[in-house]
Design a protein around this motif. Structure first.
Motif, PDB file in Angstrom:
ATOM      1  N   GLY A  46       0.937  -1.073   0.007  1.00 47.11           N
ATOM      2  CA  GLY A  46      -0.031   0.059   0.033  1.00 47.11           C
ATOM      3  C   GLY A  46       0.932   1.236   0.187  1.00 47.11           C
ATOM      4  N   LYS A  47       0.172   2.233  -0.053  1.00 39.75           N
ATOM      5  CA  LYS A  47       0.901   3.731  -0.062  1.00 39.75           C
ATOM      6  C   LYS A  47       1.746   3.874   1.281  1.00 39.75           C
ATOM      7  CE  LYS A  47       0.374   8.519  -1.308  1.00 39.75           C
ATOM      8  NZ  LYS A  47      -0.542   9.123  -1.817  1.00 39.75           N
ATOM      9  N   GLN A  48       2.920   4.155   1.191  1.00 41.12           N
ATOM     10  CA  GLN A  48       3.701   4.371   2.455  1.00 41.12           C
ATOM     11  C   GLN A  48       4.125   6.061   2.760  1.00 41.12           C
ATOM     12  OE1 GLN A  48       5.324   1.535   4.145  1.00 41.12           O
ATOM     13  NE2 GLN A  48       3.730   0.818   3.109  1.00 41.12           N
TER      14      GLN A  48
END
Length: 92
Positions: A46-48
């Protein structure tokens, strides 16, 4: 006063001292395939968002010891688990 050409080191004189150009060996690693694998790993997480924390020197060693004794491979893994448990506890 005339310049002594023998003691004058210019770019032309220095370039003769450099080793000859050597072709680099190509490795058997396929860069495109490696990039795809890395992208796949990052896309599953996922987006970090990067978070940087400065830790007092006297806490660093105890953190590392606790991380290893609890079986965490990385400090990141250990810290994320601590945060997740704290957030879950706060939602009860």
């Amino acid at each position: 006063m005339a310049k002594d050409n023998k003691s004058n080191i210019g770019l032309r004189n220095v370039s003769n001292l450099l080793p000859k150009k050597v072709e680099l060996k190509t490795t058997e690693i396929d860069v495109k395939t490696t990039d795809k694998v890395v992208q796949k790993i990052h896309s599953t997480q996922g987006k970090q968002t990067r978070l940087s924390v400065d830790v007092p020197e006297e806490l660093y060693q105890p953190i590392k010891i606790r991380q290893l004794t609890k079986g965490y491979k990385t400090t990141r893994e250990y810290i994320l688990d601590l945060i997740n448990r704290d957030l879950e506890e706060g939602n009860k």
